[in-house]
Scaffold this active site. Structure first.
Site, mmCIF file in Angstrom:
data_model
loop_
_atom_site.group_PDB
_atom_site.id
_atom_site.type_symbol
_atom_site.label_atom_id
_atom_site.label_comp_id
_atom_site.label_asym_id
_atom_site.label_seq_id
_atom_site.Cartn_x
_atom_site.Cartn_y
_atom_site.Cartn_z
ATOM 1 N N HIS A 211 9.107 -7.660 -0.254
ATOM 2 C CA HIS A 211 9.117 -6.229 -0.562
ATOM 3 C C HIS A 211 9.185 -6.100 -2.083
ATOM 4 O O HIS A 211 9.811 -6.934 -2.749
ATOM 5 C CB HIS A 211 10.389 -5.561 0.001
ATOM 6 C CG HIS A 211 10.258 -4.957 1.354
ATOM 7 N ND1 HIS A 211 11.331 -4.861 2.223
ATOM 8 C CD2 HIS A 211 9.213 -4.365 2.004
ATOM 9 C CE1 HIS A 211 10.948 -4.263 3.335
ATOM 10 N NE2 HIS A 211 9.673 -3.952 3.228
ATOM 11 N N CYS A 305 18.249 -2.104 -0.558
ATOM 12 C CA CYS A 305 17.746 -1.843 0.801
ATOM 13 C C CYS A 305 18.696 -1.015 1.642
ATOM 14 O O CYS A 305 18.301 -0.462 2.658
ATOM 15 C CB CYS A 305 17.551 -3.137 1.577
ATOM 16 S SG CYS A 305 16.739 -4.433 0.748
HETATM 17 N N1 ARG Z 1 15.589 -7.596 8.175
HETATM 18 C C1 ARG Z 1 14.961 -6.541 7.434
HETATM 19 C C2 ARG Z 1 13.458 -6.725 7.469
HETATM 20 O O1 ARG Z 1 13.005 -7.848 7.424
HETATM 21 C C3 ARG Z 1 15.474 -6.499 6.042
HETATM 22 C C4 ARG Z 1 14.937 -5.383 5.219
HETATM 23 C C5 ARG Z 1 15.445 -5.386 3.837
HETATM 24 N N2 ARG Z 1 14.926 -4.324 3.093
HETATM 25 C C6 ARG Z 1 14.307 -4.397 1.908
HETATM 26 N N3 ARG Z 1 13.900 -3.279 1.383
HETATM 27 N N4 ARG Z 1 14.028 -5.513 1.316
HETATM 28 O O2 ARG Z 1 12.711 -5.778 7.550
#
Ligand code: ARG
Length: 311
Positions: A211, A305
């Site tokens: 991300h 997040c």
């Molecule tokens: N387990 C979640 C996923 O893989 C974690 C999300 C974390 N969020 C972020 N914006 N990096 O989607």
């Protein structure tokens, strides 16, 4: 120049796109920064399946009591900075709903009216979180923009993971958007046309930084912290063009979620254990506030997040 192809401008800027070299952030309309924080209590948070590299080997290892404490402590940091924290009701079996940054992207129109763009999440289970966030934003009087929807279950619309991959330039109507493991390239044009904002597209090239919010953290209009290895050369050129002050962090600290941080009025809330970045932040006049999100890191998320900035 190839990097120009990554800047998608609203129509009134198209004629000038070749002049991007001359564009600084001053050329973009000022944007009101949201001041409230939306969080989702981790009541049902756990690691059930592996959706990103950080989750490997972590299934069933979350200490749920500790997770509650860490979440509560983070909430109190926001409150101590004078931010109102709103909460959304957690839903049983949606264990990742605590990661409130990924479902949607809020913004404001020129007249100040608030809107929210609903995301389309890559993972089917996570996509079930979106309607709950939709409901919250509807109840809070946002104009709902549903351009990524694929109700009929045919994946005809691109995936878009909200603030996880779309980050507003601080104080400006300029959107940094990453395409990579989660958000599809086509989402840039849709956002550009619907919101009439300039979108700068970045390619994420290292699957560990899945991300944008794992490798890019804008602190203020001039300052951004990044992990350079997550971007290609065009992306780096764009970041360095629009931010006067680029703070690069080591791979080690980036993997410790140092960049999954939140900046509020010169304070930078970040995961503990990144001493080099903490020292650099202090040298640059910022106030780092270290917290512990160890349980959430097992799921691939940290400070950034765990909230959505809202109006
Ligand atoms: N387990 C979640 C996923 O893989 C974690 C999300 C974390 N969020 C972020 N914006 N990096 O989607």
């Amino acid at each position: 120049m190839s990097k120009l192809s990554h800047v998608i401008c609203p129509q009134h800027l198209v004629a000038k796109v070749e002049m991007v070299e001359k564009y600084g952030v001053d050329n973009f309309r000022k944007r009101i920064e949201p001041t409230k924080v939306l969080m989702c209590p981790p009541t049902f948070f756990t690691v059930k399946t592996v959706q990103n590299p950080f989750m490997e080997g972590k299934v069933g290892t979350v200490d749920t009591e500790l997770a509650q404490k860490q979440w509560q402590a983070l909430k109190e940091v926001y409150e101590s900075l004078g931010c109102e924290v709103k909460t959304i009701e957690p839903v049983e079996d949606l264990e990742d709903m605590v990661f409130a940054a990924n479902q949607v992207l809020p913004g404001t129109y020129e007249n100040g009216r608030t809107y929210v763009v609903l995301g389309e999440m890559r993972n089917e289970k996570r996509n079930q979180e979106v309607p709950w966030y939709r409901k919250w934003f509807q109840e809070n009087d946002y104009h709902i923009i549903d351009i990524f929807d694929s109700k009929d279950n045919k994946k005809h619309s691109p995936c878009f993971e909200g603030q996880g991959d779309a980050i507003w330039h601080p104080g400006r109507e300029l959107l940094w958007l990453a395409n990579g493991p989660r958000t599809d390239k086509e989402s840039a044009m849709l956002l550009n046309m619907t919101l009439s904002v300039t979108v700068i597209q970045l390619n994420l090239v290292d699957p560990r930084f899945y991300h944008l919010d794992t490798c890019f953290c804008a602190i203020d209009e001039n300052t951004v912290m990044i992990y350079e290895g997550a971007f290609d050369s065009d992306g780096l050129a764009l970041i360095k063009h629009f931010f006067k002050n680029v703070i690069s962090v080591s791979e080690k600290e980036a993997l410790n979620f140092a960049l999954n941080a939140v900046a509020i009025n010169g304070n930078v809330i970040l995961q503990k254990g990144s001493p080099e970045l903490v020292a650099t932040l202090k040298k640059n006049g910022f106030n780092p506030i270290e917290v512990d999100t160890s349980e959430f890191m097992k799921s691939g998320g940290s400070v950034f997040c765990m909230k959505m900035m809202v109006y």
